[in-house]
Design a protein around this motif. Structure first.
Motif, PDB file in Angstrom:
ATOM      1  N   UNK A   3       0.852  -1.190   0.000  1.00 51.80           N
ATOM      2  CA  UNK A   3       0.000   0.000   0.000  1.00 51.80           C
ATOM      3  C   UNK A   3       0.887   1.239   0.000  1.00 51.80           C
ATOM      4  N   UNK A   4       0.483   2.240  -0.774  1.00 48.18           N
ATOM      5  CA  UNK A   4       1.204   3.494  -0.865  1.00 48.18           C
ATOM      6  C   UNK A   4       0.271   4.617  -0.443  1.00 48.18           C
ATOM      7  N   UNK A  20       6.288  16.394  -1.135  1.00 42.71           N
ATOM      8  CA  UNK A  20       5.357  15.276  -1.065  1.00 42.71           C
ATOM      9  C   UNK A  20       6.061  14.060  -0.475  1.00 42.71           C
ATOM     10  N   UNK A  21       5.304  13.277   0.276  1.00 44.48           N
ATOM     11  CA  UNK A  21       5.818  12.037   0.846  1.00 44.48           C
ATOM     12  C   UNK A  21       4.943  10.876   0.393  1.00 44.48           C
ATOM     13  N   UNK A  22       5.568   9.721   0.228  1.00 43.58           N
ATOM     14  CA  UNK A  22       4.850   8.493  -0.122  1.00 43.58           C
ATOM     15  C   UNK A  22       5.322   7.409   0.830  1.00 43.58           C
ATOM     16  N   UNK A  23       4.459   7.041   1.761  1.00 42.79           N
ATOM     17  CA  UNK A  23       4.785   5.994   2.727  1.00 42.79           C
ATOM     18  C   UNK A  23       4.370   4.641   2.158  1.00 42.79           C
ATOM     19  N   UNK A  24       5.294   3.699   2.165  1.00 43.25           N
ATOM     20  CA  UNK A  24       5.055   2.368   1.606  1.00 43.25           C
ATOM     21  C   UNK A  24       4.935   1.353   2.733  1.00 43.25           C
ATOM     22  N   UNK A  25       3.844   0.596   2.728  1.00 42.23           N
ATOM     23  CA  UNK A  25       3.709  -0.475   3.723  1.00 42.23           C
ATOM     24  C   UNK A  25       4.662  -1.598   3.338  1.00 42.23           C
ATOM     25  N   UNK A  26       5.398  -2.086   4.303  1.00 44.76           N
ATOM     26  CA  UNK A  26       6.373  -3.127   3.999  1.00 44.76           C
ATOM     27  C   UNK A  26       7.693  -2.525   3.564  1.00 44.76           C
ATOM     28  N   UNK A  27       8.501  -3.361   2.947  1.00 43.13           N
ATOM     29  CA  UNK A  27       9.864  -2.972   2.595  1.00 43.13           C
ATOM     30  C   UNK A  27       9.943  -2.496   1.150  1.00 43.13           C
ATOM     31  N   UNK A  76      10.979   3.572   4.649  1.00 43.64           N
ATOM     32  CA  UNK A  76      10.096   3.065   3.585  1.00 43.64           C
ATOM     33  C   UNK A  76       9.283   4.197   2.965  1.00 43.64           C
ATOM     34  N   UNK A  77       9.945   5.279   2.668  1.00 48.68           N
ATOM     35  CA  UNK A  77       9.276   6.474   2.175  1.00 48.68           C
ATOM     36  C   UNK A  77      10.017   7.051   0.970  1.00 48.68           C
ATOM     37  N   UNK A  78       9.242   7.566   0.038  1.00 48.25           N
ATOM     38  CA  UNK A  78       9.795   8.257  -1.127  1.00 48.25           C
ATOM     39  C   UNK A  78       9.290   9.695  -1.091  1.00 48.25           C
ATOM     40  N   UNK A 101       7.052  -7.473  -6.980  1.00 45.20           N
ATOM     41  CA  UNK A 101       5.722  -7.715  -6.431  1.00 45.20           C
ATOM     42  C   UNK A 101       4.620  -7.200  -7.332  1.00 45.20           C
ATOM     43  N   UNK A 102       4.974  -6.579  -8.430  1.00 38.59           N
ATOM     44  CA  UNK A 102       3.966  -6.028  -9.332  1.00 38.59           C
ATOM     45  C   UNK A 102       4.010  -4.517  -9.350  1.00 38.59           C
ATOM     46  N   UNK A 103       2.930  -3.894  -9.773  1.00 37.73           N
ATOM     47  CA  UNK A 103       2.843  -2.444  -9.869  1.00 37.73           C
ATOM     48  C   UNK A 103       1.717  -1.941  -8.972  1.00 37.73           C
ATOM     49  N   UNK A 104       2.012  -0.890  -8.219  1.00 36.73           N
ATOM     50  CA  UNK A 104       1.055  -0.350  -7.263  1.00 36.73           C
ATOM     51  C   UNK A 104       1.005   1.169  -7.360  1.00 36.73           C
ATOM     52  N   UNK A 105      -0.177   1.729  -6.992  1.00 31.33           N
ATOM     53  CA  UNK A 105      -0.384   3.176  -7.016  1.00 31.33           C
ATOM     54  C   UNK A 105      -0.972   3.626  -5.690  1.00 31.33           C
ATOM     55  N   UNK A 106      -0.641   4.856  -5.324  1.00 34.08           N
ATOM     56  CA  UNK A 106      -1.308   5.482  -4.198  1.00 34.08           C
ATOM     57  C   UNK A 106      -2.607   6.132  -4.637  1.00 34.08           C
TER      58      UNK A 106
END
Length: 115
Positions: A3-4, A20-27, A76-78, A101-106
């Motif tokens: 999750x983003x 802007x920050x993007x927090x990613x669940x997991x590694x 775990x943040x961009x 793991x594939x492609x994900x979007x916030x």
């Protein structure tokens, strides 16, 4: 499942800055490509910046020299640091992760540049 969650959007005057920050669940794996995209009303989603393994980065010509993408593995943040902002930067900004793991979007965060 990855999750983003983006944050940091808002209203800023021309010439101003936002981060802007993007927090990613997991590694975040070093092989993951992290990116920021944006979509203005009535326009297609476009690439803003990406960062891959190591220190490789790609920027859209329209943001070169003004925006900086960075990643913090420990948190775990961009991030997307946006300086010298212009009204044309107004859009919904989306974080993405692409990797094994594939492609994900916030869900996106709105940025409005206006006086």
């Amino acid at each position: 499942q990855v999750q983003l969650v983006e944050s940091g959007g808002g209203l800023v005057q021309p010439g101003g800055s936002l981060r802007l920050s993007c927090a990613v669940s997991g590694i975040i794996f070093s092989s993951d490509v992290m990116g920021w995209y944006r979509q203005a009303p009535g326009k297609q989603r476009e690439l803003v910046a990406t960062t891959g393994s190591g220190t490789s980065t790609v920027y859209a010509d329209s943001v070169k020299g003004r925006f900086t993408i960075s990643r913090d593995y420990g948190r775990n943040t961009v991030y997307l640091q946006m300086n010298s902002m212009k009204p044309d930067d107004t859009a919904a900004y989306f974080c993405s992760l692409s990797g094994r793991r594939g492609a994900y979007w916030g869900q996106g965060t709105q940025v409005t540049v206006s006086s």
